[in-house]
Scaffold this active site. Sequence first.
Site, PDB file in Angstrom:
ATOM      1  N   LYS A 150      48.658  29.600  31.798  1.00 21.80           N
ATOM      2  CA  LYS A 150      47.356  29.134  32.302  1.00 21.80           C
ATOM      3  C   LYS A 150      47.626  27.815  33.033  1.00 21.80           C
ATOM      4  O   LYS A 150      48.529  27.051  32.637  1.00 21.80           O
ATOM      5  CB  LYS A 150      46.402  28.895  31.122  1.00 21.80           C
ATOM      6  CG  LYS A 150      45.084  28.215  31.496  1.00 21.80           C
ATOM      7  CD  LYS A 150      44.210  29.095  32.367  1.00 21.80           C
ATOM      8  CE  LYS A 150      42.946  28.345  32.814  1.00 21.80           C
ATOM      9  NZ  LYS A 150      42.139  29.195  33.751  1.00 21.80           N
ATOM     10  N   ASN A 203      34.283  35.403  36.335  1.00 18.31           N
ATOM     11  CA  ASN A 203      34.617  34.352  35.373  1.00 18.31           C
ATOM     12  C   ASN A 203      34.276  32.984  35.923  1.00 18.31           C
ATOM     13  O   ASN A 203      34.402  32.734  37.125  1.00 18.31           O
ATOM     14  CB  ASN A 203      36.107  34.408  34.995  1.00 18.31           C
ATOM     15  CG  ASN A 203      36.961  33.530  35.904  1.00 18.31           C
ATOM     16  OD1 ASN A 203      37.069  32.307  35.710  1.00 18.31           O
ATOM     17  ND2 ASN A 203      37.528  34.133  36.929  1.00 18.31           N
ATOM     18  N   CYS A 249      41.241  26.806  42.118  1.00 20.66           N
ATOM     19  CA  CYS A 249      40.314  27.067  41.023  1.00 20.66           C
ATOM     20  C   CYS A 249      38.884  26.918  41.550  1.00 20.66           C
ATOM     21  O   CYS A 249      38.509  25.857  42.044  1.00 20.66           O
ATOM     22  CB  CYS A 249      40.519  26.108  39.858  1.00 20.66           C
ATOM     23  SG  CYS A 249      39.285  26.430  38.577  1.00 20.66           S
ATOM     24  N   LYS A 251      49.334  28.832  44.536  1.00 18.45           N
ATOM     25  CA  LYS A 251      48.341  29.891  44.324  1.00 18.45           C
ATOM     26  C   LYS A 251      47.166  29.581  45.227  1.00 18.45           C
ATOM     27  O   LYS A 251      46.561  28.501  45.127  1.00 18.45           O
ATOM     28  CB  LYS A 251      47.912  29.913  42.860  1.00 18.45           C
ATOM     29  CG  LYS A 251      46.867  30.967  42.490  1.00 18.45           C
ATOM     30  CD  LYS A 251      47.423  32.355  42.508  1.00 18.45           C
ATOM     31  CE  LYS A 251      46.447  33.402  41.953  1.00 18.45           C
ATOM     32  NZ  LYS A 251      46.333  33.420  40.486  1.00 18.45           N
ATOM     33  N   VAL A 258      46.064  36.718  45.944  1.00 17.51           N
ATOM     34  CA  VAL A 258      44.959  35.785  46.008  1.00 17.51           C
ATOM     35  C   VAL A 258      44.484  35.397  44.607  1.00 17.51           C
ATOM     36  O   VAL A 258      44.635  36.185  43.646  1.00 17.51           O
ATOM     37  CB  VAL A 258      43.774  36.383  46.781  1.00 17.51           C
ATOM     38  CG1 VAL A 258      44.094  36.586  48.250  1.00 17.51           C
ATOM     39  CG2 VAL A 258      43.283  37.677  46.125  1.00 17.51           C
ATOM     40  N   GLY A 305      39.402  42.112  40.188  1.00 16.16           N
ATOM     41  CA  GLY A 305      39.392  43.549  39.955  1.00 16.16           C
ATOM     42  C   GLY A 305      39.277  44.385  41.220  1.00 16.16           C
ATOM     43  O   GLY A 305      39.611  43.919  42.321  1.00 16.16           O
ATOM     44  N   GLY A 325      43.277  43.055  42.250  1.00 12.17           N
ATOM     45  CA  GLY A 325      42.897  44.469  42.310  1.00 12.17           C
ATOM     46  C   GLY A 325      43.965  45.428  41.854  1.00 12.17           C
ATOM     47  O   GLY A 325      43.927  46.610  42.211  1.00 12.17           O
ATOM     48  N   GLY A 385      45.623  40.583  36.644  1.00 19.18           N
ATOM     49  CA  GLY A 385      44.635  39.763  35.934  1.00 19.18           C
ATOM     50  C   GLY A 385      43.637  40.626  35.185  1.00 19.18           C
ATOM     51  O   GLY A 385      43.835  40.953  34.005  1.00 19.18           O
ATOM     52  N   THR A 386      42.595  41.060  35.881  1.00 18.57           N
ATOM     53  CA  THR A 386      41.508  41.806  35.241  1.00 18.57           C
ATOM     54  C   THR A 386      42.002  43.000  34.432  1.00 18.57           C
ATOM     55  O   THR A 386      41.587  43.200  33.283  1.00 18.57           O
ATOM     56  CB  THR A 386      40.501  42.247  36.325  1.00 18.57           C
ATOM     57  OG1 THR A 386      39.964  41.079  36.961  1.00 18.57           O
ATOM     58  CG2 THR A 386      39.371  43.067  35.724  1.00 18.57           C
TER      59      THR A 386
HETATM   60  O1  LIG Z   1      37.808  28.968  35.782  1.00 22.63           O
HETATM   61  C1  LIG Z   1      39.060  28.963  35.692  1.00 22.63           C
HETATM   62  O2  LIG Z   1      39.722  28.440  34.778  1.00 22.63           O
HETATM   63  C2  LIG Z   1      39.766  29.676  36.814  1.00 22.63           C
HETATM   64  N1  LIG Z   1      39.248  30.881  37.193  1.00 22.63           N
HETATM   65  C3  LIG Z   1      39.772  31.584  38.251  1.00 22.63           C
HETATM   66  O3  LIG Z   1      39.302  32.698  38.583  1.00 22.63           O
HETATM   67  N2  LIG Z   1      40.824  31.067  38.933  1.00 22.63           N
HETATM   68  C4  LIG Z   1      41.385  29.879  38.605  1.00 22.63           C
HETATM   69  O4  LIG Z   1      42.371  29.458  39.268  1.00 22.63           O
HETATM   70  C5  LIG Z   1      40.849  29.149  37.496  1.00 22.63           C
HETATM   71 CL1  LIG Z   1      41.568  27.633  37.039  1.00 22.63          CL
END
Ligand SMILES: O=C(O)c1[nH]c(=O)[nH]c(=O)c1Cl
Length: 312
Positions: A44, A68, A130, A164, A192, A221, A250, A271-272
């Site tokens: 993270k 999120n 982020c 990133k 991405v 996703g 995705g 991720g998702t």
């Molecule tokens: O809300 C988050 O922690 C978050 N959530 C994301 O979807 N990408 C990010 O790089 C971060 Cl740091």
Amino acid sequence: VSTATSIAQKKFDNCIMNASGVWCYDEKELLEVDKSKAASFVTKSGTLQARKGNPKPRYFETNFGSINSMGLPNQGLEYYLDFVQKIQQQNPNKTYFVSCTGFNVQEDVLLLEKVENSGFKGIVELNLSCPNVPGKPQTGYDFETVDMILKTVFENYEGLLGVKLPPYFDIVHFDQMAKILNKYPLTYVNSVNSIGNGLYIDDAQEKVVIKPKNGFGGIGGDYIKPTALANVHAFYQRLDPKIQIIGTGGIKTGRDVFEHILCGASMVQVGTALMKEGPGVFERLTHELEMIMQSKGYEKLDDFKGKLKYIE
Ligand SMILES: O=C(O)c1[nH]c(=O)[nH]c(=O)c1Cl
């Protein structure tokens, strides 16, 4: 067939790993990814101080992906550096990724100094994207700031560093960002991050599904695969070949992995689908990719990496 890959001459026996933010918050989660079929793990994004993040509910799964607004909850960069140093001793031949993000360039420099002082020999991922810290704009959409951060960071930092990035949606933005990125000795570009500030609604309750930011959050996703593939390929077309591409966004089947690599990715991150399925997803995706490669007569990634065809 082999799904092995390499990033900056670091060899990996697979090309699939977790995306930062998913299944990588603490030692328990990181160990589960480390023991899975994943090529490696990325932590993270670590900040200078540990953070609790935004109030819950802050993550919601839908049939087609996720939304999120976590707010960067993390144990602090030093926790992740200490953990990776420990696990590196047990697996000396494995390369790990540590993600970090500062709230300004001074913090970014400080974070990377901490990385260098820790003796970390893996790869650092600087998160410039982020979307969920209230009041903070996406660094990745401020091109001058990205340029200034990379210039400042590379004046001091000598290790392996990737960035990133958020998704871009304009060809001129691909051109402008690539021009900036090509100036620096980057190890890779990871495209991405989530598509920022989407909105998902629960019709029955006529209500949003996450608490922070009145329900606005980063989308992941199925929703973002076309955007992810376009960003991977746009940078593959524009960046110096020394800068490799990690494809994120995705991925939930071997076909999605195949398509990211066809667009030019050397590694893909999940991720998702990892959040939904758990670390077993890596074995499934690896098997599905191997089947696709076998059916097409490909033995290794380089047989098809970046070889997306256009219509003449
Ligand atoms: O809300 C988050 O922690 C978050 N959530 C994301 O979807 N990408 C990010 O790089 C971060 Cl740091």
